[in-house]
Write a protein that holds these residues in place. Structure first.
Motif, PDB file in Angstrom:
ATOM      1  N   LEU A 190     -18.633  19.854 -10.963  1.00 43.04           N
ATOM      2  CA  LEU A 190     -19.101  18.894  -9.972  1.00 43.04           C
ATOM      3  C   LEU A 190     -19.166  17.461 -10.495  1.00 43.04           C
ATOM      4  N   PRO A 191     -19.699  17.183 -11.691  1.00 42.84           N
ATOM      5  CA  PRO A 191     -19.762  15.783 -12.137  1.00 42.84           C
ATOM      6  C   PRO A 191     -18.395  15.107 -12.159  1.00 42.84           C
ATOM      7  N   ILE A 192     -17.351  15.830 -12.560  1.00 45.52           N
ATOM      8  CA  ILE A 192     -16.006  15.251 -12.597  1.00 45.52           C
ATOM      9  C   ILE A 192     -15.506  15.001 -11.177  1.00 45.52           C
ATOM     10  N   ARG A 193     -15.743  15.928 -10.290  1.00 45.58           N
ATOM     11  CA  ARG A 193     -15.297  15.756  -8.897  1.00 45.58           C
ATOM     12  C   ARG A 193     -16.031  14.582  -8.245  1.00 45.58           C
ATOM     13  N   PHE A 194     -17.315  14.450  -8.519  1.00 49.18           N
ATOM     14  CA  PHE A 194     -18.080  13.351  -7.940  1.00 49.18           C
ATOM     15  C   PHE A 194     -17.612  12.016  -8.514  1.00 49.18           C
ATOM     16  N   ALA A 195     -17.334  11.986  -9.813  1.00 48.06           N
ATOM     17  CA  ALA A 195     -16.806  10.762 -10.428  1.00 48.06           C
ATOM     18  C   ALA A 195     -15.464  10.393  -9.818  1.00 48.06           C
ATOM     19  N   ALA A 196     -14.632  11.398  -9.564  1.00 46.27           N
ATOM     20  CA  ALA A 196     -13.337  11.144  -8.919  1.00 46.27           C
ATOM     21  C   ALA A 196     -13.530  10.532  -7.539  1.00 46.27           C
ATOM     22  N   LEU A 197     -14.554  10.982  -6.837  1.00 48.64           N
ATOM     23  CA  LEU A 197     -14.814  10.485  -5.488  1.00 48.64           C
ATOM     24  C   LEU A 197     -15.211   9.014  -5.479  1.00 48.64           C
ATOM     25  N   LEU A 198     -16.002   8.585  -6.454  1.00 50.82           N
ATOM     26  CA  LEU A 198     -16.566   7.238  -6.441  1.00 50.82           C
ATOM     27  C   LEU A 198     -15.806   6.220  -7.291  1.00 50.82           C
TER      28      LEU A 198
ATOM     29  N   ASP B 184     -24.363   9.461 -14.060  1.00 46.90           N
ATOM     30  CA  ASP B 184     -23.920   8.793 -15.290  1.00 46.90           C
ATOM     31  C   ASP B 184     -22.414   8.887 -15.469  1.00 46.90           C
ATOM     32  N   LEU B 185     -21.848  10.058 -15.197  1.00 50.90           N
ATOM     33  CA  LEU B 185     -20.393  10.200 -15.349  1.00 50.90           C
ATOM     34  C   LEU B 185     -19.672   9.357 -14.310  1.00 50.90           C
ATOM     35  N   ALA B 186     -20.203   9.296 -13.097  1.00 48.72           N
ATOM     36  CA  ALA B 186     -19.566   8.490 -12.051  1.00 48.72           C
ATOM     37  C   ALA B 186     -19.547   7.018 -12.431  1.00 48.72           C
ATOM     38  N   LEU B 187     -20.632   6.517 -13.004  1.00 49.27           N
ATOM     39  CA  LEU B 187     -20.701   5.100 -13.366  1.00 49.27           C
ATOM     40  C   LEU B 187     -19.757   4.780 -14.520  1.00 49.27           C
ATOM     41  N   ILE B 188     -19.701   5.649 -15.518  1.00 46.25           N
ATOM     42  CA  ILE B 188     -18.801   5.423 -16.651  1.00 46.25           C
ATOM     43  C   ILE B 188     -17.347   5.455 -16.185  1.00 46.25           C
ATOM     44  N   THR B 189     -17.034   6.414 -15.317  1.00 46.32           N
ATOM     45  CA  THR B 189     -15.656   6.532 -14.827  1.00 46.32           C
ATOM     46  C   THR B 189     -15.267   5.317 -14.002  1.00 46.32           C
ATOM     47  N   ALA B 190     -16.159   4.863 -13.130  1.00 42.73           N
ATOM     48  CA  ALA B 190     -15.870   3.687 -12.317  1.00 42.73           C
ATOM     49  C   ALA B 190     -15.590   2.475 -13.189  1.00 42.73           C
ATOM     50  N   ARG B 191     -16.332   2.341 -14.275  1.00 41.93           N
ATOM     51  CA  ARG B 191     -16.189   1.176 -15.150  1.00 41.93           C
ATOM     52  C   ARG B 191     -14.969   1.258 -16.053  1.00 41.93           C
TER      53      ARG B 191
ATOM     54  N   HIS C 219     -12.141   3.699 -15.997  1.00 37.97           N
ATOM     55  CA  HIS C 219     -10.905   4.438 -15.737  1.00 37.97           C
ATOM     56  C   HIS C 219      -9.665   3.564 -15.917  1.00 37.97           C
ATOM     57  N   GLY C 220      -9.775   2.274 -15.642  1.00 40.02           N
ATOM     58  CA  GLY C 220      -8.638   1.381 -15.885  1.00 40.02           C
ATOM     59  C   GLY C 220      -8.349   1.218 -17.361  1.00 40.02           C
ATOM     60  N   ASN C 221      -9.391   1.160 -18.174  1.00 44.88           N
ATOM     61  CA  ASN C 221      -9.205   1.046 -19.620  1.00 44.88           C
ATOM     62  C   ASN C 221      -8.561   2.302 -20.199  1.00 44.88           C
ATOM     63  N   VAL C 222      -8.903   3.450 -19.645  1.00 45.25           N
ATOM     64  CA  VAL C 222      -8.265   4.687 -20.106  1.00 45.25           C
ATOM     65  C   VAL C 222      -6.756   4.602 -19.875  1.00 45.25           C
ATOM     66  N   GLY C 223      -6.352   4.104 -18.737  1.00 41.85           N
ATOM     67  CA  GLY C 223      -4.929   3.971 -18.457  1.00 41.85           C
ATOM     68  C   GLY C 223      -4.222   3.012 -19.389  1.00 41.85           C
TER      69      GLY C 223
ATOM     70  N   VAL D 200     -15.242  13.055 -22.771  1.00 45.10           N
ATOM     71  CA  VAL D 200     -14.089  13.895 -22.434  1.00 45.10           C
ATOM     72  C   VAL D 200     -14.041  14.152 -20.932  1.00 45.10           C
ATOM     73  N   ASP D 201     -15.199  14.365 -20.319  1.00 41.61           N
ATOM     74  CA  ASP D 201     -15.234  14.559 -18.868  1.00 41.61           C
ATOM     75  C   ASP D 201     -14.751  13.305 -18.139  1.00 41.61           C
ATOM     76  N   MET D 202     -15.096  12.132 -18.673  1.00 38.77           N
ATOM     77  CA  MET D 202     -14.602  10.892 -18.074  1.00 38.77           C
ATOM     78  C   MET D 202     -13.071  10.822 -18.158  1.00 38.77           C
TER      79      MET D 202
END
Length: 411
Positions: free
Chosen positions: A244-252, A294-301, A303-307, A334-336
């Motif tokens: 769920l945390p990964i799916r929710f991060a994907a959503l936001l 927490d995972l959603a906020l990290i991913t939002a911030r 995900h562009g840097n990961v790319g 890793v989840d991010m």
């Protein structure tokens, strides 16, 4: 006394699906009779009992009457003279209003079997409008039963509920409960499709609803529409069986694109920072659990840097790890990366494209972890102000060695 299996167990049996939980309704009984047979009373608002051996739920047949706005505003009446048909009439959808007697025979006064055959979600009666949670339930069922559609008259009823403000009476905890369950179904995008069709998404998650109609650069997003992209992302996350945390991060992850001024489209400079603020807003309003927030906020911030991982210098990578608290919480990092991979693959034609950045960053983090921070700190006991810089430098050296071996030549 007559006992029937009702609800999801009957529905899933007719669909040929595994039956997980069985609920039962008891017609013609009193609480005293149930307790005399060894059933244990557990219902707070109406008579519900647990079977003495199986511990399955048995509820006395009941009717309900709307007394106040929202889904708590009901008065219940349970008595031996309440019929099975009356009990089934208060249920949400016809496919959930089928009962099965102990001898296997079915009672289907509202033609739920016909709607199963036609793959339709249809309300049982006008009483549907009395409980706004039913909109969320229909949307969640759409995510689970992806080949079903909402009957036009039921969608019209849900639109009326939205217009009448019933959805506004939903409490945050219940909204989160239904959304989180829907995200864990096989096609989460169907849930949001149903909520958009009746206008409920704009009231429940306006930050997400704002993404439809917002274009992105076609080179990187062949699907163009940001809302379409996010739905592809959450469905990809579901297809991989992510938690769920990964799916929710994907959503936001891309909420900020909904607030990009139209004259800047299709570019979305700075959308990550805006996404974080909007994600914080959503999480606070829905009282989202900290693990998901927490995972959603990290991913939002990030995900562009990961790319852009292959473009980063070793010292910048170590800064990224520190900013994400990856040394203390490596699994969350890793989840991010998994959520960022969903962002990459959730694009038309990108589903099978490689995303080596995730493995690269995971390897770089392991390299950075391969230093003895305590030993480095000990070397600078006399100069404690230099400890953090020294640890950062030691980690950067390890990452530099990793990068030299693993960064693609074309990067």
């Amino acid at each position: 006394m007559r006992i029937y299996t009702v609800g999801g167990a009957v529905r899933d049996g007719l669909l040929g699906l595994p039956v997980k939980d069985r609920d039962h309704v008891v017609v013609g009984a009193t609480p005293q009779q149930m307790q005399a047979l060894g059933y244990r009373a557990v219902g707070r608002d109406f008579p519900v009992f647990l079977h003495p051996e199986t511990h399955e739920e048995y509820a006395l047949a009941r009717t309900e009457r709307k007394t106040a706005p929202g889904y708590h505003g009901f008065a219940f009446h349970a008595a031996p003279d309440v019929t099975l048909e009356q009990d089934l009439a208060r249920r949400d959808l016809t496919i959930n209003a089928i009962a099965q007697h102990e001898d296997g025979s079915l009672v289907d006064p509202y033609h739920g079997r016909d709607d199963i055959a036609q793959r339709l979600f249809r309300h049982v009666s006008e009483a549907f409008v009395e409980d706004p949670v039913r909109i969320l339930r229909v949307a969640r069922f759409a995510a689970r039963f992806a080949d079903f559609s909402v009957a036009p008259e039921t969608n019209a009823l849900m639109q009326r509920m939205v217009d009448d403000g019933e959805v506004d009476a939903l409490v945050p905890e219940r909204v989160w409960q239904e959304l989180s369950r829907g995200l864990m179904e096989q096609r989460p995008s169907r849930m949001f499709e149903v909520l958009r069709a009746c206008g409920a998404l704009k009231r429940i998650l306006p930050e997400l609803d704002a993404l439809w109609g917002v274009p992105q650069p076609e080179k990187h997003h062949p699907e163009i529409d940001t809302g379409v992209h996010v739905m592809l992302v959450v469905d990809w996350a579901a297809s991989q069986g992510h938690a769920l945390p990964i799916r929710f991060a994907a959503l936001l992850h891309d909420l900020g694109k909904g607030s990009t001024p139209a004259d800047e489209w299709p570019r979305h400079h700075g959308h990550e920072a805006r996404s974080v603020k909007l994600a914080e807003q959503v999480c606070a309003r829905l009282k989202v659990p900290s693990e998901c927030r927490d995972l959603a906020l990290i991913t939002a911030r990030e995900h562009g840097n990961v790319g852009r991982a292959f473009e980063m210098r070793p010292t910048t990578l170590v800064t990224l790890f520190g900013r994400c608290d990856a040394f203390r919480k490596p699994q969350r990092f890793v989840d991010m990366l998994r959520a960022a991979e969903c962002d990459h693959r959730g694009r038309t034609g990108f589903e099978q494209r490689p995303f080596p950045q995730a493995a690269y960053l995971e390897g770089a983090l392991k390299a950075a972890q391969d230093i003895d921070a305590g030993a480095v700190a000990k070397q600078f006991q006399a100069q404690p102000q230099k400890i953090q810089d020294a640890i950062h430098a030691a980690r950067s050296d390890k990452v530099a060695a990793f990068v030299a071996l693993h960064r693609p030549a074309s990067a």
